[in-house]
Design a protein around this motif. Structure first.
Motif, PDB file in Angstrom:
ATOM      1  N   PRO A   1     -20.478  47.700  -2.772  1.00  0.00           N
ATOM      2  CA  PRO A   1     -21.399  47.473  -3.894  1.00  0.00           C
ATOM      3  C   PRO A   1     -20.937  46.283  -4.744  1.00  0.00           C
ATOM      4  N   ILE A   2     -21.833  45.801  -5.562  1.00  0.00           N
ATOM      5  CA  ILE A   2     -21.496  44.693  -6.451  1.00  0.00           C
ATOM      6  C   ILE A   2     -20.387  45.168  -7.392  1.00  0.00           C
ATOM      7  N   PRO A   3     -19.284  44.430  -7.454  1.00  0.00           N
ATOM      8  CA  PRO A   3     -18.178  44.875  -8.315  1.00  0.00           C
ATOM      9  C   PRO A   3     -18.572  44.846  -9.790  1.00  0.00           C
ATOM     10  N   ASP A   4     -18.004  45.786 -10.562  1.00  0.00           N
ATOM     11  CA  ASP A   4     -18.266  45.762 -11.998  1.00  0.00           C
ATOM     12  C   ASP A   4     -17.451  44.639 -12.642  1.00  0.00           C
TER      13      ASP A   4
ATOM     14  N   ASN B   1     -19.801  31.435  -7.224  1.00  0.00           N
ATOM     15  CA  ASN B   1     -19.868  31.231  -5.780  1.00  0.00           C
ATOM     16  C   ASN B   1     -18.561  31.648  -5.091  1.00  0.00           C
ATOM     17  N   THR B   2     -17.438  31.280  -5.675  1.00  0.00           N
ATOM     18  CA  THR B   2     -16.131  31.640  -5.120  1.00  0.00           C
ATOM     19  C   THR B   2     -15.966  33.154  -5.066  1.00  0.00           C
ATOM     20  N   LEU B   3     -16.298  33.833  -6.163  1.00  0.00           N
ATOM     21  CA  LEU B   3     -16.150  35.283  -6.221  1.00  0.00           C
ATOM     22  C   LEU B   3     -17.124  35.993  -5.279  1.00  0.00           C
ATOM     23  N   ALA B   4     -18.325  35.451  -5.135  1.00  0.00           N
ATOM     24  CA  ALA B   4     -19.295  36.047  -4.216  1.00  0.00           C
ATOM     25  C   ALA B   4     -18.740  36.031  -2.790  1.00  0.00           C
TER      26      ALA B   4
ATOM     27  N   GLU C   1     -15.473  35.837  -2.014  1.00  0.00           N
ATOM     28  CA  GLU C   1     -14.289  36.701  -1.999  1.00  0.00           C
ATOM     29  C   GLU C   1     -14.666  38.169  -1.811  1.00  0.00           C
ATOM     30  N   PHE C   2     -15.762  38.595  -2.451  1.00  0.00           N
ATOM     31  CA  PHE C   2     -16.199  39.981  -2.351  1.00  0.00           C
ATOM     32  C   PHE C   2     -17.199  40.203  -1.206  1.00  0.00           C
ATOM     33  N   SER C   3     -17.440  39.169  -0.421  1.00  0.00           N
ATOM     34  CA  SER C   3     -18.333  39.252   0.741  1.00  0.00           C
ATOM     35  C   SER C   3     -19.683  39.861   0.381  1.00  0.00           C
ATOM     36  N   LEU C   4     -20.261  39.382  -0.701  1.00  0.00           N
ATOM     37  CA  LEU C   4     -21.553  39.905  -1.136  1.00  0.00           C
ATOM     38  C   LEU C   4     -22.666  39.368  -0.240  1.00  0.00           C
ATOM     39  N   THR C   5     -23.632  40.213   0.017  1.00  0.00           N
ATOM     40  CA  THR C   5     -24.766  39.813   0.844  1.00  0.00           C
ATOM     41  C   THR C   5     -25.762  39.020   0.001  1.00  0.00           C
ATOM     42  N   GLU C   6     -26.680  38.358   0.679  1.00  0.00           N
ATOM     43  CA  GLU C   6     -27.738  37.630  -0.031  1.00  0.00           C
ATOM     44  C   GLU C   6     -28.561  38.587  -0.885  1.00  0.00           C
ATOM     45  N   GLU C   7     -28.810  39.776  -0.355  1.00  0.00           N
ATOM     46  CA  GLU C   7     -29.571  40.782  -1.100  1.00  0.00           C
ATOM     47  C   GLU C   7     -28.837  41.161  -2.391  1.00  0.00           C
ATOM     48  N   GLU C   8     -27.531  41.383  -2.299  1.00  0.00           N
ATOM     49  CA  GLU C   8     -26.743  41.733  -3.491  1.00  0.00           C
ATOM     50  C   GLU C   8     -26.736  40.591  -4.495  1.00  0.00           C
ATOM     51  N   LEU C   9     -26.658  39.359  -4.000  1.00  0.00           N
ATOM     52  CA  LEU C   9     -26.643  38.199  -4.891  1.00  0.00           C
ATOM     53  C   LEU C   9     -27.998  37.958  -5.556  1.00  0.00           C
TER      54      LEU C   9
END
Length: 158
Positions: A2-5, A30-33, A35-43
């Motif tokens: 999940p998206i980190p708090d 962008n760097t943190l996204a 690092e946390f391997s966030l998906t396009e949907e999460e972003l």
């Protein structure tokens, strides 16, 4: 994942500044996204207000708290650098940074005292740890609208 708090983002955010260079907020996002391997949907997930993404908002609050604790400083619009205090914190090699960690910095505690009246400090303490203030307001607004809608339905239903 999940998206980190915002509190989970604090230490990785500080590490972004460890190189001593000036960084933009968008660059850090962008760097943190990555690092946390966030998906396009999460972003793309928006706050209920549809004005900002959840992730960008959380990075923004983490950045604000780091700045209020004097760990990073603004050098110009949307551009930040680390402070000597941040170097000291990173040298301690903390496993995480949360609000309780920041409470040791007088600048941060002063910011928190000005920001929150005493009578609201005890309410909804769980939100403080997991959600940004903006998210708490957005959810409260949504709950209020839902409650008003239900009241109106009961009022007009025979």
């Amino acid at each position: 994942m999940p998206i980190p708090d915002y509190q989970m983002l604090m230490l990785p955010l500080l590490r972004c500044f460890a190189d001593g260079k000036e960084h933009s907020v968008q660059g850090v996002v962008n760097t943190l996204a990555k690092e946390f391997s966030l998906t396009e949907e999460e972003l793309r997930k928006l706050l209920p207000s549809v004005k900002q993404t959840v992730f960008y908002s959380r990075v923004g609050w983490a950045k604000t708290y780091m700045a209020k604790a004097n760990l990073i400083e603004k050098v110009r619009r949307s551009r930040y650098v680390l402070t000597d205090m941040e170097r000291e914190v990173l040298n301690e090699n903390p496993s995480e940074i949360k609000d309780e960690f920041l409470a040791r910095f007088p600048e941060f505690t002063g910011f928190r005292r000005r920001k929150r009246p005493k009578e609201t400090q005890d309410k909804k303490e769980i939100y403080r740890e997991e959600k940004t203030p903006e998210e708490v307001l957005e959810e409260a607004y949504a709950e209020l609208r839902e409650s008003l809608a239900q009241d109106e339905i009961w009022r007009i239903t025979p």
